[in-house]
Write a protein that holds these residues in place. Sequence first.
Motif, PDB file in Angstrom:
ATOM      1  N   ASP A   8     -16.526  14.647 -36.631  1.00 18.08           N
ATOM      2  CA  ASP A   8     -17.679  13.764 -37.839  1.00 18.08           C
ATOM      3  C   ASP A   8     -16.715  14.598 -38.477  1.00 18.08           C
ATOM      4  O   ASP A   8     -16.287  14.703 -39.618  1.00 18.08           O
ATOM      5  N   ASP A   9     -17.173  15.871 -38.497  1.00 19.74           N
ATOM      6  CA  ASP A   9     -17.486  16.765 -39.337  1.00 19.74           C
ATOM      7  C   ASP A   9     -17.434  17.802 -39.478  1.00 19.74           C
ATOM      8  O   ASP A   9     -16.791  18.877 -39.974  1.00 19.74           O
ATOM      9  N   GLY A  10     -15.453  17.819 -39.129  1.00 20.39           N
ATOM     10  CA  GLY A  10     -14.669  18.527 -38.970  1.00 20.39           C
ATOM     11  C   GLY A  10     -13.610  19.654 -37.238  1.00 20.39           C
ATOM     12  O   GLY A  10     -13.098  19.810 -37.688  1.00 20.39           O
ATOM     13  N   THR A  11     -15.523  19.522 -37.173  1.00 24.18           N
ATOM     14  CA  THR A  11     -15.799  20.632 -35.738  1.00 24.18           C
ATOM     15  C   THR A  11     -14.738  19.828 -34.305  1.00 24.18           C
ATOM     16  O   THR A  11     -15.077  18.720 -34.353  1.00 24.18           O
ATOM     17  N   VAL A  12     -14.226  21.056 -33.377  1.00 24.31           N
ATOM     18  CA  VAL A  12     -14.152  20.804 -32.399  1.00 24.31           C
ATOM     19  C   VAL A  12     -14.149  20.875 -30.967  1.00 24.31           C
ATOM     20  O   VAL A  12     -15.353  22.117 -31.491  1.00 24.31           O
ATOM     21  N   THR A  13     -14.959  19.732 -30.880  1.00 21.09           N
ATOM     22  CA  THR A  13     -15.692  20.007 -29.423  1.00 21.09           C
ATOM     23  C   THR A  13     -14.450  20.025 -28.586  1.00 21.09           C
ATOM     24  O   THR A  13     -13.149  20.158 -27.713  1.00 21.09           O
ATOM     25  N   VAL A  14     -14.048  21.617 -27.389  1.00 24.02           N
ATOM     26  CA  VAL A  14     -13.785  22.044 -26.643  1.00 24.02           C
ATOM     27  C   VAL A  14     -14.122  22.156 -25.417  1.00 24.02           C
ATOM     28  O   VAL A  14     -15.478  22.215 -24.996  1.00 24.02           O
ATOM     29  N   VAL A  15     -13.171  21.502 -24.309  1.00 21.28           N
ATOM     30  CA  VAL A  15     -13.940  21.437 -23.183  1.00 21.28           C
ATOM     31  C   VAL A  15     -12.657  22.042 -21.837  1.00 21.28           C
ATOM     32  O   VAL A  15     -11.641  21.759 -21.669  1.00 21.28           O
ATOM     33  N   ASN A  16     -12.508  23.505 -21.571  1.00 20.37           N
ATOM     34  CA  ASN A  16     -11.913  23.872 -21.000  1.00 20.37           C
ATOM     35  C   ASN A  16     -12.157  24.055 -19.382  1.00 20.37           C
ATOM     36  O   ASN A  16     -13.738  24.454 -18.922  1.00 20.37           O
ATOM     37  N   ARG A  17     -11.279  23.653 -18.454  1.00 26.68           N
ATOM     38  CA  ARG A  17     -11.673  23.516 -17.199  1.00 26.68           C
ATOM     39  C   ARG A  17     -10.956  24.070 -16.138  1.00 26.68           C
ATOM     40  O   ARG A  17      -9.504  24.303 -16.489  1.00 26.68           O
ATOM     41  N   GLY A  18     -11.273  24.366 -15.301  1.00 23.73           N
ATOM     42  CA  GLY A  18     -10.025  24.902 -13.706  1.00 23.73           C
ATOM     43  C   GLY A  18     -10.695  25.651 -12.610  1.00 23.73           C
ATOM     44  O   GLY A  18     -11.963  25.104 -12.441  1.00 23.73           O
ATOM     45  N   TYR A  19      -9.689  25.026 -11.657  1.00 24.27           N
ATOM     46  CA  TYR A  19     -10.676  25.507  -9.996  1.00 24.27           C
ATOM     47  C   TYR A  19     -10.390  26.584  -9.600  1.00 24.27           C
ATOM     48  O   TYR A  19      -9.736  27.786  -9.748  1.00 24.27           O
ATOM     49  N   ASP A  20     -11.118  26.812  -9.185  1.00 25.93           N
ATOM     50  CA  ASP A  20     -11.506  28.251  -8.489  1.00 25.93           C
ATOM     51  C   ASP A  20     -11.319  28.664  -7.213  1.00 25.93           C
ATOM     52  O   ASP A  20     -12.241  27.735  -6.132  1.00 25.93           O
ATOM     53  N   ALA A  21     -10.257  28.667  -6.569  1.00 22.49           N
ATOM     54  CA  ALA A  21     -10.127  28.185  -5.168  1.00 22.49           C
ATOM     55  C   ALA A  21     -10.946  29.810  -4.566  1.00 22.49           C
ATOM     56  O   ALA A  21     -11.575  29.000  -3.216  1.00 22.49           O
ATOM     57  N   ALA A  22     -10.951  30.796  -4.444  1.00 24.35           N
ATOM     58  CA  ALA A  22     -11.959  31.205  -3.958  1.00 24.35           C
ATOM     59  C   ALA A  22     -13.638  30.851  -3.127  1.00 24.35           C
ATOM     60  O   ALA A  22     -14.166  30.722  -2.849  1.00 24.35           O
ATOM     61  N   ARG A  23     -14.144  29.903  -4.083  1.00 22.82           N
ATOM     62  CA  ARG A  23     -15.265  28.867  -4.406  1.00 22.82           C
ATOM     63  C   ARG A  23     -14.817  28.241  -3.674  1.00 22.82           C
ATOM     64  O   ARG A  23     -16.113  27.100  -3.507  1.00 22.82           O
ATOM     65  N   LYS A  24     -13.970  27.404  -4.057  1.00 21.29           N
ATOM     66  CA  LYS A  24     -13.540  26.436  -4.081  1.00 21.29           C
ATOM     67  C   LYS A  24     -13.811  25.602  -4.567  1.00 21.29           C
ATOM     68  O   LYS A  24     -14.751  24.209  -3.914  1.00 21.29           O
ATOM     69  N   GLU A  25     -14.165  25.063  -5.629  1.00 21.90           N
ATOM     70  CA  GLU A  25     -14.964  24.220  -7.034  1.00 21.90           C
ATOM     71  C   GLU A  25     -14.118  24.218  -8.273  1.00 21.90           C
ATOM     72  O   GLU A  25     -13.132  25.740  -8.645  1.00 21.90           O
ATOM     73  N   TRP A  26     -14.591  23.424  -8.588  1.00 22.89           N
ATOM     74  CA  TRP A  26     -13.966  23.363 -10.494  1.00 22.89           C
ATOM     75  C   TRP A  26     -14.849  24.421 -11.084  1.00 22.89           C
ATOM     76  O   TRP A  26     -16.094  24.243 -11.118  1.00 22.89           O
ATOM     77  N   ARG A  27     -14.579  24.709 -12.063  1.00 20.75           N
ATOM     78  CA  ARG A  27     -15.728  25.354 -12.956  1.00 20.75           C
ATOM     79  C   ARG A  27     -15.423  25.254 -14.382  1.00 20.75           C
ATOM     80  O   ARG A  27     -14.273  24.759 -15.000  1.00 20.75           O
ATOM     81  N   GLU A  28     -16.081  24.640 -15.610  1.00 20.89           N
ATOM     82  CA  GLU A  28     -16.238  23.904 -16.893  1.00 20.89           C
ATOM     83  C   GLU A  28     -16.794  24.737 -17.962  1.00 20.89           C
ATOM     84  O   GLU A  28     -17.864  25.287 -17.383  1.00 20.89           O
ATOM     85  N   ALA A  29     -15.775  25.345 -18.843  1.00 19.19           N
ATOM     86  CA  ALA A  29     -16.714  25.447 -19.937  1.00 19.19           C
ATOM     87  C   ALA A  29     -16.978  24.653 -21.198  1.00 19.19           C
ATOM     88  O   ALA A  29     -15.481  24.475 -21.261  1.00 19.19           O
ATOM     89  N   ASN A  30     -17.655  24.099 -21.896  1.00 17.02           N
ATOM     90  CA  ASN A  30     -18.050  23.437 -23.266  1.00 17.02           C
ATOM     91  C   ASN A  30     -18.258  24.264 -24.069  1.00 17.02           C
ATOM     92  O   ASN A  30     -18.979  25.506 -24.476  1.00 17.02           O
ATOM     93  N   GLY A  31     -17.096  24.271 -25.500  1.00 13.16           N
ATOM     94  CA  GLY A  31     -17.482  25.521 -26.652  1.00 13.16           C
ATOM     95  C   GLY A  31     -16.844  24.058 -27.705  1.00 13.16           C
ATOM     96  O   GLY A  31     -16.821  22.966 -27.634  1.00 13.16           O
ATOM     97  N   LYS A  32     -16.846  24.971 -28.874  1.00 14.01           N
ATOM     98  CA  LYS A  32     -16.610  24.801 -30.357  1.00 14.01           C
ATOM     99  C   LYS A  32     -16.041  24.948 -30.933  1.00 14.01           C
ATOM    100  O   LYS A  32     -16.346  26.668 -30.855  1.00 14.01           O
ATOM    101  N   ALA A  33     -14.957  24.995 -32.013  1.00 10.45           N
ATOM    102  CA  ALA A  33     -14.122  25.405 -32.629  1.00 10.45           C
ATOM    103  C   ALA A  33     -14.019  24.967 -34.129  1.00 10.45           C
ATOM    104  O   ALA A  33     -14.514  23.626 -34.833  1.00 10.45           O
ATOM    105  N   SER A  34     -13.811  25.402 -35.251  1.00  6.49           N
ATOM    106  CA  SER A  34     -13.548  25.024 -36.448  1.00  6.49           C
ATOM    107  C   SER A  34     -12.822  25.678 -36.897  1.00  6.49           C
ATOM    108  O   SER A  34     -12.342  26.981 -36.873  1.00  6.49           O
TER     109      SER A  34
END
Length: 187
Positions: free
Chosen positions: A76-102
Amino acid sequence: MRFSRNSLIRTAALTVVAAGVAAAVSGCAVSVPKGIQPVASFDVKRYMGTWYELVRIDHHFEKGLTEVSAHYSLNDDGTVTVVNRGYDAARKEWREANGKASLLGDPSLAALKVSFFGPFYGGYNVVSLDDEYQTSLVIGDSLDYFWLLSRSKSIPEQKFRQLLEKAQGFGVDLSRVLVVAQQTPTF
């Protein structure tokens, strides 16, 4: 004029703190790389949603990740919520990073700053975007940061090559580019 030892220590400590704050603030400054022009007539609302990473210049924060996607949602304030997600084959798990942008300023210019780590921001400059908002070339604070994004997990080979040629025209070193797998291998 004579100063006490405690007064000198306090003054020195305050100077160190002030210098640290100044360095941190200047480290947060984000700008568009020289010679790079972000897309004009940018509509941030149309850019929202999920994008798949088809190509990148690899960095420690994405090393080894496949099936990388970014989901952007407008607040609502014009900022952007960012959720980056990727698969880590070495660990056999998904990794996620949450951020913000403007946006850096002019809302019709595709120049943003993004943060995943506290007050530290990086550049996110959309330098190419098709009219339908289906493919995007993004350059960070420098040409060391580059991504080719798409709304789908693959694009036609000819379009893929055209976009890489366009990236090269912006100065991106294609020898550093990594194609990102968008399918998890079965074991």
